[in-house]
Design an enzyme around this catalytic site. Structure first.
Site, mmCIF file in Angstrom:
data_model
loop_
_atom_site.group_PDB
_atom_site.id
_atom_site.type_symbol
_atom_site.label_atom_id
_atom_site.label_comp_id
_atom_site.label_asym_id
_atom_site.label_seq_id
_atom_site.Cartn_x
_atom_site.Cartn_y
_atom_site.Cartn_z
ATOM 1 N N ARG A 182 0.830 -1.216 0.000
ATOM 2 C CA ARG A 182 0.000 0.000 0.000
ATOM 3 C C ARG A 182 0.858 1.259 0.000
ATOM 4 N NH1 ARG A 182 -4.984 -1.948 3.822
ATOM 5 N NH2 ARG A 182 -6.178 -2.815 2.107
ATOM 6 N N LYS A 235 -20.864 -15.816 1.925
ATOM 7 C CA LYS A 235 -22.328 -15.777 1.896
ATOM 8 C C LYS A 235 -22.908 -15.069 0.685
ATOM 9 C CE LYS A 235 -22.897 -15.738 6.878
ATOM 10 N NZ LYS A 235 -23.327 -14.933 8.003
ATOM 11 N N GLY A 264 -10.295 -8.210 -0.928
ATOM 12 C CA GLY A 264 -9.097 -8.428 -0.109
ATOM 13 C C GLY A 264 -8.662 -9.876 -0.077
ATOM 14 N N GLY A 274 -13.591 -3.622 0.041
ATOM 15 C CA GLY A 274 -14.921 -3.019 0.200
ATOM 16 C C GLY A 274 -15.254 -2.066 -0.925
HETATM 17 P P1 AMP Z 1 -16.170 -13.051 1.697
HETATM 18 O O1 AMP Z 1 -15.634 -12.147 2.784
HETATM 19 O O2 AMP Z 1 -17.645 -13.101 1.647
HETATM 20 O O3 AMP Z 1 -15.518 -12.814 0.354
HETATM 21 O O4 AMP Z 1 -15.769 -14.510 2.136
HETATM 22 C C1 AMP Z 1 -14.454 -14.966 2.287
HETATM 23 C C2 AMP Z 1 -14.488 -16.110 3.235
HETATM 24 O O5 AMP Z 1 -15.336 -17.114 2.730
HETATM 25 C C3 AMP Z 1 -13.154 -16.768 3.448
HETATM 26 O O6 AMP Z 1 -12.715 -16.457 4.737
HETATM 27 C C4 AMP Z 1 -13.446 -18.245 3.295
HETATM 28 O O7 AMP Z 1 -12.907 -19.017 4.334
HETATM 29 C C5 AMP Z 1 -14.966 -18.316 3.341
HETATM 30 N N1 AMP Z 1 -15.500 -19.467 2.606
HETATM 31 C C6 AMP Z 1 -15.263 -19.810 1.348
HETATM 32 N N2 AMP Z 1 -15.870 -20.960 1.031
HETATM 33 C C7 AMP Z 1 -16.534 -21.372 2.129
HETATM 34 C C8 AMP Z 1 -17.348 -22.493 2.433
HETATM 35 N N3 AMP Z 1 -17.600 -23.428 1.520
HETATM 36 N N4 AMP Z 1 -17.874 -22.572 3.680
HETATM 37 C C9 AMP Z 1 -17.618 -21.633 4.585
HETATM 38 N N5 AMP Z 1 -16.853 -20.548 4.371
HETATM 39 C C10 AMP Z 1 -16.315 -20.413 3.149
#
Ligand code: AMP
Length: 400
Positions: free
Chosen positions: A37, A201, A354, A377
């Protein structure tokens, strides 16, 4: 509308305030563990040095929550800037206090002052008008080069822009590059345009998915969010991560994809685990055969093949979100393999978020990607089709 560039301003010998993103990771001893950064702000800083500007740099670091906390001092950043730029970098004891004001007033041409952590003041994150005014009063020109916080309406990001006219505010080179890449990607992508969306999610990415759908030719879903879609299709996904309240939204997205002719891909197999742990027993199973009480924590090898084939003809690839729990070795293979596939693609490849940026650095594929966004973000909000508070007031109408 487009972002006004620092190059369009007359900044010669002027006092320039540059909002940077020096929010770097530090170890327990206060050492910077990754200075990307800081390095990415150097182009804009050097440009100002070459024009004999009096330079004021400002940033936040961590979350000191409006209180002075030595742990979050920008002193290590001042040191690193000094070693990169090979010139003295003064550090103020505060950001809008007497020391900052006195040091800013005394700056000579070519000198650099770094203000202390902006978030030592509670007014920063509240977009406090008097804080914005105090920061603005120190300089004649305002430059935002902090893409990573441009989605935040904070005093040094949004409030401050109201104190400068359009001839004295603009985006720095880093901000410009980020905004132009996303603009090109979302407005004029070279087709076929494939978006790979993963992460935990659906709820976190619902708006981005909805906004991307009419723009892409293919949508590939992985990570935890895939299970809500699979459940919406009637599959039994065991104990995998599912947001039941979003099943209807998932169905709507799939219906809309069909209506628009967007090729929609879900995992066909997964790495299933008995528990959410590195030492869990695992099985490779098809997405239709996840055992009861087991959870899918990564995409399987057949899905990697499927996704690879679907990306074969893509000319533009956008990737946001890992394909599995990549932080644990056991569930990182799918994301790692996909990283190599994206890196090898004969396409413009844009990595946002990120986690995904971190992932492609771990796999060593970062150099092969066309562009890696520095702000998780902020890049997600651009994908959601939102205007960024730190950018909107720096936009100008194109003259025809
Ligand atoms: P996000 O912040 O929504 O982009 O999510 C990133 C996070 O999703 C990472 O920390 C991963 O560990 C988690 N992740 C990815 N695949 C899965 C899964 N199948 N079940 C639970 N967590 C997950």
């Amino acid at each position: 509308m487009r972002l006004k560039s620092i190059k369009e301003l007359n900044i010669e010998k002027k006092k320039v305030f540059i909002r940077c993103d020096f929010n770097v990771p530090l170890d327990d001893f206060g050492n910077i563990t990754d200075d990307r950064r800081i390095r990415s702000a150097i182009n804009t800083i050097r440009y100002c040095i070459d024009r004999d500007c009096k330079i004021i740099l400002a940033s936040h670091l961590g979350r000191p929550k409006g209180e002075i906390n030595a742990k979050y001092s920008l002193a290590p950043v001042a040191k690193r800037l000094h070693s990169i730029l090979k010139q003295e970098v003064l550090l103020a004891k505060d950001c809008i206090g007497d020391d900052a004001k006195a040091k800013a007033a005394a700056l000579s041409e070519g000198e650099i002052l770094l203000l202390e952590n902006l978030r030592f003041e509670a007014g920063e994150t509240k977009n406090d008008a008097s804080m914005a005014e105090a920061l603005a009063s120190m300089a004649e020109v305002y430059i935002n080069d902090a893409f990573g916080v441009s989605h935040r309406a904070h005093a040094s990001v949004e409030g401050i822009t109201h104190h400068f006219d359009s001839e004295s505010k603009a985006g720095g080179f880093l901000l410009q590059k980020e905004i132009e890449f996303f603009y090109q990607l979302l407005k004029k992508p070279v087709r076929p345009f494939a978006a790979i969306v993963g992460g935990s999610k659906v709820s976190g990415k619902l708006q981005a998915l909805t906004n991307l759908l009419p723009k892409v030719d293919k949508l590939l879903i992985g990570g935890g969010m895939a299970f809500t879609f699979l459940k919406a299709l009637g599959e039994d996904v065991g104990a995998s991560l599912v947001e039941d309240e979003l099943i209807e939204d998932a169905k709507n997205i799939m219906d809309e994809a069909k209506r628009l002719g967007v090729k929609f891909y879900l995992p066909v197999d997964v790495v299933a685990a008995e528990k959410f742990s590195e030492d869990s027993v695992i099985k490779f199973v098809t997405a239709k055969e996840i055992p009861q009480n087991w959870m899918g924590l990564d995409i399987g090898p057949a899905t990697v093949k499927l996704f690879t084939e679907s990306l074969n003809d893509a000319q533009t690839v956008l990737w946001n979100g890992p394909m599995g729990v990549y932080e644990m070795d056991k569930f990182s293979k799918g994301s790692h393999k996909l990283s190599h596939v994206v890196a090898q693609a004969h396409a413009t490849t844009v990595v946002g978020g990120g986690d995904t940026a971190d992932l492609v650095q771990r796999t060593g594929d970062d150099e092969e990607m066309t562009f890696i966004s520095t702000g998780g973000g902020a890049s997600l909000e651009l994908l959601e089709g939102k205007e960024l508070p730190g950018v909107i007031n720096l936009m100008v109408k194109d003259e025809i």
